[in-house]
Design a protein around this motif. Structure first.
Motif, PDB file in Angstrom:
ATOM      1  N   LYS A 479       0.825  -1.201   0.000  1.00 47.59           N
ATOM      2  CA  LYS A 479       0.000   0.000   0.000  1.00 47.59           C
ATOM      3  C   LYS A 479       0.867   1.263   0.000  1.00 47.59           C
ATOM      4  O   LYS A 479       0.606   2.219  -0.740  1.00 47.59           O
ATOM      5  CB  LYS A 479      -0.925   0.009   1.221  1.00 47.59           C
ATOM      6  CG  LYS A 479      -2.102  -0.963   1.161  1.00 47.59           C
ATOM      7  CD  LYS A 479      -2.898  -0.904   2.468  1.00 47.59           C
ATOM      8  CE  LYS A 479      -4.105  -1.832   2.428  1.00 47.59           C
ATOM      9  NZ  LYS A 479      -5.197  -1.260   1.596  1.00 47.59           N
ATOM     10  N   ALA A 483       1.096   3.826  -3.190  1.00 48.60           N
ATOM     11  CA  ALA A 483       0.595   5.189  -3.006  1.00 48.60           C
ATOM     12  C   ALA A 483       1.700   6.224  -3.203  1.00 48.60           C
ATOM     13  O   ALA A 483       1.446   7.318  -3.727  1.00 48.60           O
ATOM     14  CB  ALA A 483      -0.026   5.334  -1.616  1.00 48.60           C
ATOM     15  N   LYS A 486       2.242   7.886  -6.484  1.00 49.66           N
ATOM     16  CA  LYS A 486       1.294   8.926  -6.903  1.00 49.66           C
ATOM     17  C   LYS A 486       1.559  10.262  -6.224  1.00 49.66           C
ATOM     18  O   LYS A 486       0.914  11.260  -6.544  1.00 49.66           O
ATOM     19  CB  LYS A 486      -0.136   8.468  -6.592  1.00 49.66           C
ATOM     20  CG  LYS A 486      -0.532   7.176  -7.292  1.00 49.66           C
ATOM     21  CD  LYS A 486      -1.907   6.705  -6.846  1.00 49.66           C
ATOM     22  CE  LYS A 486      -2.268   5.375  -7.501  1.00 49.66           C
ATOM     23  NZ  LYS A 486      -3.598   4.869  -7.030  1.00 49.66           N
ATOM     24  N   LEU A 489       3.435  11.046   0.828  1.00 48.95           N
ATOM     25  CA  LEU A 489       2.459  10.557   1.798  1.00 48.95           C
ATOM     26  C   LEU A 489       2.531  11.375   3.082  1.00 48.95           C
ATOM     27  O   LEU A 489       3.610  11.770   3.523  1.00 48.95           O
ATOM     28  CB  LEU A 489       2.727   9.089   2.116  1.00 48.95           C
ATOM     29  CG  LEU A 489       2.700   8.128   0.921  1.00 48.95           C
ATOM     30  CD1 LEU A 489       3.130   6.740   1.353  1.00 48.95           C
ATOM     31  CD2 LEU A 489       1.321   8.088   0.283  1.00 48.95           C
ATOM     32  N   ASP A 493      -1.819   9.203   6.099  1.00 44.17           N
ATOM     33  CA  ASP A 493      -1.940   8.139   5.089  1.00 44.17           C
ATOM     34  C   ASP A 493      -1.308   6.847   5.588  1.00 44.17           C
ATOM     35  O   ASP A 493      -1.905   5.767   5.472  1.00 44.17           O
ATOM     36  CB  ASP A 493      -1.245   8.572   3.790  1.00 44.17           C
ATOM     37  CG  ASP A 493      -1.862   9.799   3.168  1.00 44.17           C
ATOM     38  OD1 ASP A 493      -3.090   9.928   3.193  1.00 44.17           O
ATOM     39  OD2 ASP A 493      -1.093  10.643   2.637  1.00 44.17           O
TER      40      ASP A 493
END
Length: 610
Positions: A479, A483, A486, A489, A493
């Motif tokens: 995860k 993430a 993109k 974090l 998150d």
């Protein structure tokens, strides 16, 4: 600074006395070097620097010609000799540092040696890159003509798998050189920060290891206090740990993107010599087993505690009928060695020097690194085991586990520097098997029903922590890294991802109390070795399957098992498992391993005290 006295090879190791635990052994690092400024260490580094330059001068741009002339084995011998020297220096600097991570002189020595080794090895980047540009036919002809070179065929096969991900030489050198100020530096920041953190627990100031240990305390108030102490300090430092995680995840993404890895964990699978579909099948099998394993067990445990649900600080709490025995060091040693010897006297013979020659560092000391590990060093020396021994039954299991790593590394040593290292998926085999041998030996000697129940429940919890929890860690990492591709974090998150996978893996019987959301921050594997964690689950399920075979058909098993350990990294896991009739690509393989955990839970349900 701690200086270890010089000792003869067969002298008794230095030991720290403990009123309750007896004399606890300390490392004797003299087999590596007698000290940071030992003339031998300085001479070895000087030799390695000169040899690295000479190696590059002799072979760069010439490897295919060397192969056609039947002389490639010369370069292989020299690279192994150079690896022995640099490996010895690197091993000593790390082991010396981990004895007291708070000592700035040790930290500086580790950093200086790391930079020196990185600098000298930067000129050697060409070697593996150029080997992979040799035509397959030319290499095969060289194998056919030289049996000694052909022995390294498995190493070349693994090297060839990385061929498609290699970059142009100067880019590879840049990645290598930048690692000192990149990932290596961030790893050190994490280690130094974690070693310096202090946790307030009931008006006591503790380090991480002591605080985590209290989460298994029999007193709920003490467990809860430790939980809140961890949560408070980790939360106060969450911004830093979030930043470290972001930087390292981005660093990995850049490397993966340039190399062309498709999946975020493919680089780990390549290093482990395991196929992605095998790991995907493991993750799926464990997740599908959650209701039958962790969800069921924690619901049972809540009832044993007289609760509807358990708080997060109760997850590893000892049961009301817990095994409260304290094992002094001599008892722990004898317990493990008896179990090893009953399985194989040869295995016990390999294990004996760890206790006799200062290859174990056992006591909890100020500034010492947390946890436990086995460091293989180099084949020409021997491994070293680090523990933080407190005398609990679980500490005896940890000794059995790390000793398994140690004997595996000793047995694989004759394969040499290039082929002795074992892929992570098989690196846990001997350690988990050693635990199982010790557990079964202790259980067979226990006649008290309540104590047997406590031992069984403790073993189940260890298995759940090894299989279910480590796969949850793997899912969390997936995860995080997905993430991060993109964008950056936030702590929120990371906290959310952590709570999601923990809720899925632990089930409704565990309350994820406020403050638990930041517990991802102290897991070192996320920082040092992304996606390492599934190797624990792989190893545990594999060993469960192996042990089931040992119980039903033990004749000749020990010899086949020792052959597996001796192979080191010279064979693929499919080849090593074939003599046992096991295949990790078979969907039923993982069910077989998970089934042993389920059977233990069945036994607990049938024998739980009223």
């Amino acid at each position: 600074m701690i200086d270890f006295p010089r000792m003869a090879a067969d002298a008794a190791p230095a030991a720290d006395p403990s009123p309750e635990l007896g004399a606890l052994p300390r490392w004797n690092l003299d087999d590596l070097y007698t000290g940071p400024e030992a003339p031998e260490r300085i001479a070895d580094l000087d030799w390695a620097r000169a040899e690295a330059k000479a190696f590059a001068s002799d072979y760069q741009g010439k490897l295919e010609t060397l192969t056609r002339e039947g002389r490639l084995i010369e370069a292989i011998r020299r690279t192994e000799a150079l690896g022995e020297k640099t490996g010895r220096i690197g091993s000593y600097s790390y082991l010396y540092y981990v004895q007291n991570t708070a000592d700035p002189d040790r930290a500086k020595f580790l950093g200086d040696m790391g930079e020196a080794l990185t600098e000298l090895s930067s000129g050697l980047i060409f070697f593996e890159l150029e080997l992979n540009r040799i035509d397959d036919g030319v290499l095969e002809a060289a194998f056919a003509a030289d049996p000694e070179l052909a022995r390294y065929r498995p190493w070349f096969a693994e090297l060839r798998k990385a061929k498609r991900y290699q970059l142009e030489d100067r880019v590879e050198q840049l990645f290598h050189d930048k690692s000192v100020s990149g990932a290596t530096a961030w790893n050190r920041l994490f280690d130094d920060t974690m070693a310096s953190l202090k946790f307030e627990v009931d008006n006591q100031t503790l380090g991480l290891e002591g605080t985590l240990n209290l989460l298994t305390d029999k007193r709920e108030a003490k467990r809860e206090a430790a939980f809140h102490g961890l949560s408070k300090t980790l939360g106060a430092n969450a911004r830093l740990f979030t930043h470290i995680t972001n930087v390292l995840a981005k660093d990995k993404e850049i490397s993966d993107r340039w190399r062309g890895f498709e999946d975020i964990a493919d680089s780990r699978h390549l290093a482990n010599s395991v196929e992605r579909e095998v790991v995907d099948a493991l993750e799926k099998a464990v997740q599908e087993a959650h209701p039958r394993l962790s969800h069921r067990y924690y619901a049972m445990k809540a009832k044993w505690f007289g609760k509807e649900t358990l708080n997060a600080w109760d997850r590893n709490a000892p049961l009301p009928t817990s095994d409260d025995r304290v094992f002094d060091w001599a008892s722990a040693r004898d317990t493990v060695m008896e179990a090893y010897s009953a399985f194989s006297p040869e295995l016990a013979k390999v294990a004996e020097p760890f206790f006799a020659k200062g290859w174990i560092d056992a006591p909890v000391t100020e500034g010492k690194g947390p946890g436990a590990f086995a460091h293989p060093t180099v084949p020409s020396v021997h491994p070293y085991l680090m523990l933080n021994y407190l005398g609990k039954p679980r500490d005896v299991m940890t000794l059995a586990h790390e000793l398994g790593h140690g004997v595996h590394q000793v047995l694989a040593g004759p394969q040499g520097p290039l082929m002795a290292p074992t892929p992570l998926t098989l690196a846990e085999t001997a350690s988990v098997f050693g635990e199982m041998l010790t557990f079964r030996s202790m259980l067979d000697k226990t006649t008290d029903k309540r104590l047997r129940f406590a031992m069984l429940s403790s073993k189940v919890e260890d298995m759940l922590n090894t299989v279910v929890r480590q796969i949850a860690f793997y899912s969390f990492e997936r995860k995080v890294h997905a993430a991060r591709r993109k964008g950056e974090l936030k702590t929120e998150d990371l906290n959310r991802f952590w709570l999601e996978v923990q809720a899925q893996s632990l089930g409704p019987a565990i309350t994820l109390n406020e403050g638990y959301e930041v517990f991802w921050a102290y897991i070192p594997h996320f920082i040092h070795s992304p996606f390492y964690v599934y190797a624990y689950a792989f190893g545990d399920c594999l060993v469960n399957s192996l042990y089931a075979q040992y119980e039903t058909a033990s004749e000749g098993f020990a010899e086949r098992y020792l052959d597996l350990l001796r192979a080191g990294g010279s064979k693929h896991h499919s080849e090593l498992l074939k003599p046992f009739g096991l295949d990790a690509r078979d969907p039923g393989f993982w069910s077989l391993g998970l089934g042993m955990v389920e059977r233990l839970i069945d036994e607990l349900a049938a024998t739980a005290p009223s």
